[in-house]
Design a protein around this motif. Structure first.
Motif, PDB file in Angstrom:
ATOM      1  N   ASN A   5       0.872  -1.169   0.000  1.00 36.92           N
ATOM      2  CA  ASN A   5       0.000   0.000   0.000  1.00 36.92           C
ATOM      3  C   ASN A   5       0.916   1.228   0.000  1.00 36.92           C
ATOM      4  N   VAL A  43      -7.634   6.966   4.833  1.00 32.54           N
ATOM      5  CA  VAL A  43      -7.368   7.311   3.419  1.00 32.54           C
ATOM      6  C   VAL A  43      -7.571   6.085   2.543  1.00 32.54           C
ATOM      7  N   LYS A  44      -7.970   6.335   1.291  1.00 36.22           N
ATOM      8  CA  LYS A  44      -8.192   5.216   0.366  1.00 36.22           C
ATOM      9  C   LYS A  44      -6.853   4.536   0.093  1.00 36.22           C
ATOM     10  N   PRO A  45      -6.807   3.201   0.260  1.00 34.38           N
ATOM     11  CA  PRO A  45      -5.537   2.511   0.019  1.00 34.38           C
ATOM     12  C   PRO A  45      -5.150   2.574  -1.459  1.00 34.38           C
ATOM     13  N   GLN A  46      -3.879   2.413  -1.723  1.00 32.87           N
ATOM     14  CA  GLN A  46      -3.403   2.333  -3.111  1.00 32.87           C
ATOM     15  C   GLN A  46      -2.370   1.207  -3.170  1.00 32.87           C
ATOM     16  N   TYR A  47      -2.919  -0.002  -3.331  1.00 40.19           N
ATOM     17  CA  TYR A  47      -2.057  -1.187  -3.383  1.00 40.19           C
ATOM     18  C   TYR A  47      -1.473  -1.361  -4.780  1.00 40.19           C
TER      19      TYR A  47
ATOM     20  N   ALA B  37      -4.271  -7.002  -4.909  1.00 34.75           N
ATOM     21  CA  ALA B  37      -4.141  -5.531  -4.955  1.00 34.75           C
ATOM     22  C   ALA B  37      -5.452  -4.889  -5.376  1.00 34.75           C
ATOM     23  N   ASN B  41      -7.773  -2.570  -2.828  1.00 37.98           N
ATOM     24  CA  ASN B  41      -8.057  -1.167  -3.144  1.00 37.98           C
ATOM     25  C   ASN B  41      -9.554  -0.864  -3.105  1.00 37.98           C
ATOM     26  N   TYR B  47      -6.025  -0.966   9.638  1.00 34.10           N
ATOM     27  CA  TYR B  47      -4.647  -1.018  10.134  1.00 34.10           C
ATOM     28  C   TYR B  47      -4.630  -1.166  11.655  1.00 34.10           C
TER      29      TYR B  47
END
Lengths: 95, 95
Positions: A5, A43-47, B37, B41, B47
Protein backbone atom coordinates in the motif's frame (compact mmCIF):
# COMPACT_ATOMS: atom_id res chain seq x y z
CA UNK A 1 2.21 -12.30 -1.37
CA UNK A 2 3.94 -9.08 -2.37
CA UNK A 3 1.44 -6.29 -2.48
CA UNK A 4 2.22 -2.84 -1.07
CA UNK A 5 0.00 0.00 0.00
CA UNK A 6 1.91 3.03 -1.27
CA UNK A 7 -0.08 5.17 1.14
CA UNK A 8 1.98 3.68 4.00
CA UNK A 9 5.04 5.49 2.65
CA UNK A 10 3.14 8.61 1.61
CA UNK A 11 1.74 8.99 5.17
CA UNK A 12 5.09 8.10 6.74
CA UNK A 13 6.80 10.77 4.60
CA UNK A 14 4.27 13.41 5.71
CA UNK A 15 4.58 12.39 9.36
CA UNK A 16 8.36 12.73 9.26
CA UNK A 17 8.30 15.92 7.21
CA UNK A 18 5.94 17.73 9.59
CA UNK A 19 6.88 16.04 12.86
CA UNK A 20 8.11 19.27 14.50
CA UNK A 21 5.03 21.26 13.55
CA UNK A 22 2.75 18.52 14.93
CA UNK A 23 4.00 19.11 18.53
CA UNK A 24 3.50 15.47 19.47
CA UNK A 25 2.96 14.79 23.19
CA UNK A 26 5.15 11.71 22.73
CA UNK A 27 7.29 10.82 19.70
CA UNK A 28 8.08 7.23 20.55
CA UNK A 29 7.74 4.53 17.88
CA UNK A 30 4.49 3.24 19.36
CA UNK A 31 2.84 6.67 19.24
CA UNK A 32 4.04 7.27 15.68
CA UNK A 33 2.73 3.83 14.67
CA UNK A 34 -0.62 4.67 16.28
CA UNK A 35 -0.74 7.91 14.27
CA UNK A 36 0.14 5.96 11.10
CA UNK A 37 -2.58 3.35 11.71
CA UNK A 38 -5.28 5.96 12.47
CA UNK A 39 -4.34 8.01 9.40
CA UNK A 40 -4.07 4.99 7.09
CA UNK A 41 -7.55 3.86 8.13
CA UNK A 42 -8.89 7.20 6.91
CA UNK A 43 -7.37 7.31 3.42
CA UNK A 44 -8.19 5.22 0.37
CA UNK A 45 -5.54 2.51 0.02
CA UNK A 46 -3.40 2.33 -3.11
CA UNK A 47 -2.06 -1.19 -3.38
CA UNK A 48 0.44 -2.03 -6.11
CA UNK A 49 2.11 -5.28 -7.01
CA UNK A 50 5.28 -4.06 -8.57
CA UNK A 51 7.69 -2.41 -6.07
CA UNK A 52 9.42 -0.66 -9.00
CA UNK A 53 6.32 1.54 -9.50
CA UNK A 54 6.42 2.87 -5.93
CA UNK A 55 8.59 5.98 -6.58
CA UNK A 56 6.38 7.18 -9.43
CA UNK A 57 3.20 6.78 -7.42
CA UNK A 58 4.75 8.47 -4.38
CA UNK A 59 5.89 11.36 -6.57
CA UNK A 60 2.37 11.64 -7.93
CA UNK A 61 1.06 12.18 -4.42
CA UNK A 62 3.56 14.95 -3.76
CA UNK A 63 2.64 16.70 -7.01
CA UNK A 64 -1.11 16.46 -6.29
CA UNK A 65 -1.46 19.61 -4.12
CA UNK A 66 -5.05 19.03 -3.01
CA UNK A 67 -4.38 15.38 -2.28
CA UNK A 68 -1.28 16.27 -0.27
CA UNK A 69 -3.26 18.81 1.73
CA UNK A 70 -5.94 16.24 2.52
CA UNK A 71 -3.30 13.76 3.65
CA UNK A 72 -1.63 16.35 5.85
CA UNK A 73 -4.93 17.21 7.53
CA UNK A 74 -5.60 13.48 8.08
CA UNK A 75 -2.17 13.12 9.74
CA UNK A 76 -2.76 16.26 11.87
CA UNK A 77 -6.09 14.83 13.13
CA UNK A 78 -4.52 11.45 13.86
CA UNK A 79 -1.64 13.13 15.71
CA UNK A 80 -4.12 15.08 17.83
CA UNK A 81 -6.04 11.89 18.76
CA UNK A 82 -2.83 10.14 19.84
CA UNK A 83 -1.42 13.21 21.62
CA UNK A 84 -4.62 13.53 23.66
CA UNK A 85 -4.41 9.94 24.89
CA UNK A 86 -1.10 8.22 24.19
CA UNK A 87 -1.27 4.42 24.62
CA UNK A 88 2.48 3.83 24.82
CA UNK A 89 4.36 2.53 27.87
CA UNK A 90 5.74 6.00 28.63
CA UNK A 91 2.21 7.13 29.38
CA UNK A 92 0.78 3.96 30.87
CA UNK A 93 2.98 4.47 33.98
CA UNK A 94 1.93 8.12 34.51
CA UNK A 95 -1.82 7.72 34.12
CA UNK B 1 7.16 1.30 11.30
CA UNK B 2 5.07 -1.72 12.25
CA UNK B 3 1.52 -1.19 11.15
CA UNK B 4 -0.49 -3.97 9.50
CA UNK B 5 -3.59 -3.89 7.37
CA UNK B 6 -5.51 -6.92 8.65
CA UNK B 7 -7.53 -6.86 5.42
CA UNK B 8 -4.44 -8.19 3.59
CA UNK B 9 -4.81 -11.47 5.47
CA UNK B 10 -8.61 -11.47 5.38
CA UNK B 11 -8.55 -11.12 1.56
CA UNK B 12 -5.71 -13.63 1.21
CA UNK B 13 -7.67 -16.15 3.30
CA UNK B 14 -10.75 -15.71 1.08
CA UNK B 15 -8.69 -16.01 -2.11
CA UNK B 16 -7.14 -19.26 -0.95
CA UNK B 17 -10.39 -20.65 0.45
CA UNK B 18 -12.34 -20.10 -2.78
CA UNK B 19 -9.50 -20.47 -5.30
CA UNK B 20 -11.06 -23.52 -7.02
CA UNK B 21 -14.48 -21.93 -7.35
CA UNK B 22 -12.96 -18.78 -8.89
CA UNK B 23 -11.76 -20.71 -12.01
CA UNK B 24 -8.75 -18.45 -12.44
CA UNK B 25 -7.36 -18.24 -15.99
CA UNK B 26 -3.90 -18.25 -14.40
CA UNK B 27 -3.03 -19.04 -10.78
CA UNK B 28 0.57 -17.83 -10.75
CA UNK B 29 1.82 -15.63 -7.90
CA UNK B 30 1.71 -12.49 -10.04
CA UNK B 31 -1.93 -13.02 -10.98
CA UNK B 32 -2.90 -13.75 -7.36
CA UNK B 33 -1.02 -10.62 -6.24
CA UNK B 34 -2.88 -8.60 -8.90
CA UNK B 35 -6.20 -9.97 -7.57
CA UNK B 36 -5.12 -9.09 -3.99
CA UNK B 37 -4.14 -5.53 -4.96
CA UNK B 38 -7.37 -4.88 -6.89
CA UNK B 39 -9.50 -6.29 -4.06
CA UNK B 40 -7.57 -4.47 -1.32
CA UNK B 41 -8.06 -1.17 -3.14
CA UNK B 42 -11.82 -1.71 -2.95
CA UNK B 43 -12.20 -2.46 0.77
CA UNK B 44 -11.80 -0.15 3.75
CA UNK B 45 -8.38 -0.76 5.29
CA UNK B 46 -8.10 -1.89 8.91
CA UNK B 47 -4.65 -1.02 10.13
CA UNK B 48 -3.53 -2.13 13.57
CA UNK B 49 -0.31 -1.57 15.45
CA UNK B 50 -0.21 -4.58 17.67
CA UNK B 51 0.36 -7.85 15.74
CA UNK B 52 -1.08 -9.76 18.72
CA UNK B 53 -4.54 -8.37 17.94
CA UNK B 54 -4.54 -9.77 14.40
CA UNK B 55 -6.19 -13.14 15.13
CA UNK B 56 -9.11 -11.54 16.98
CA UNK B 57 -9.76 -9.05 14.20
CA UNK B 58 -9.47 -11.76 11.53
CA UNK B 59 -11.93 -13.92 13.45
CA UNK B 60 -14.29 -10.97 13.64
CA UNK B 61 -14.34 -10.75 9.88
CA UNK B 62 -15.19 -14.45 9.54
CA UNK B 63 -18.04 -14.13 12.03
CA UNK B 64 -19.45 -11.05 10.28
CA UNK B 65 -21.57 -12.85 7.62
CA UNK B 66 -22.54 -9.76 5.61
CA UNK B 67 -19.01 -8.41 5.72
CA UNK B 68 -17.62 -11.78 4.61
CA UNK B 69 -20.09 -11.87 1.71
CA UNK B 70 -19.05 -8.40 0.60
CA UNK B 71 -15.40 -9.37 0.72
CA UNK B 72 -16.04 -12.53 -1.28
CA UNK B 73 -17.87 -10.57 -3.98
CA UNK B 74 -14.98 -8.07 -4.08
CA UNK B 75 -12.50 -10.94 -4.57
CA UNK B 76 -14.73 -12.53 -7.26
CA UNK B 77 -14.84 -9.23 -9.20
CA UNK B 78 -11.07 -8.76 -8.88
CA UNK B 79 -10.48 -12.34 -10.03
CA UNK B 80 -12.68 -11.73 -13.10
CA UNK B 81 -10.73 -8.55 -14.01
CA UNK B 82 -7.40 -10.38 -13.80
CA UNK B 83 -8.67 -13.52 -15.56
CA UNK B 84 -9.92 -11.41 -18.48
CA UNK B 85 -6.52 -9.81 -18.98
CA UNK B 86 -3.67 -11.44 -17.07
CA UNK B 87 -0.52 -9.28 -16.89
CA UNK B 88 1.85 -12.06 -15.89
CA UNK B 89 4.76 -13.37 -17.98
CA UNK B 90 2.81 -16.54 -18.85
CA UNK B 91 0.38 -14.41 -20.80
CA UNK B 92 2.73 -11.74 -22.12
CA UNK B 93 4.30 -14.35 -24.45
CA UNK B 94 0.96 -15.58 -25.87
CA UNK B 95 -0.69 -12.22 -26.56
Amino acid sequence: MSVYNVMEEVISDVLHQYEKELHLTCDCDRCKDDIMAIALNEVKPQYIVNEMHKPYIRAGHVADRQGATNILSTVVKAARVVSESPRCDNYKKTT
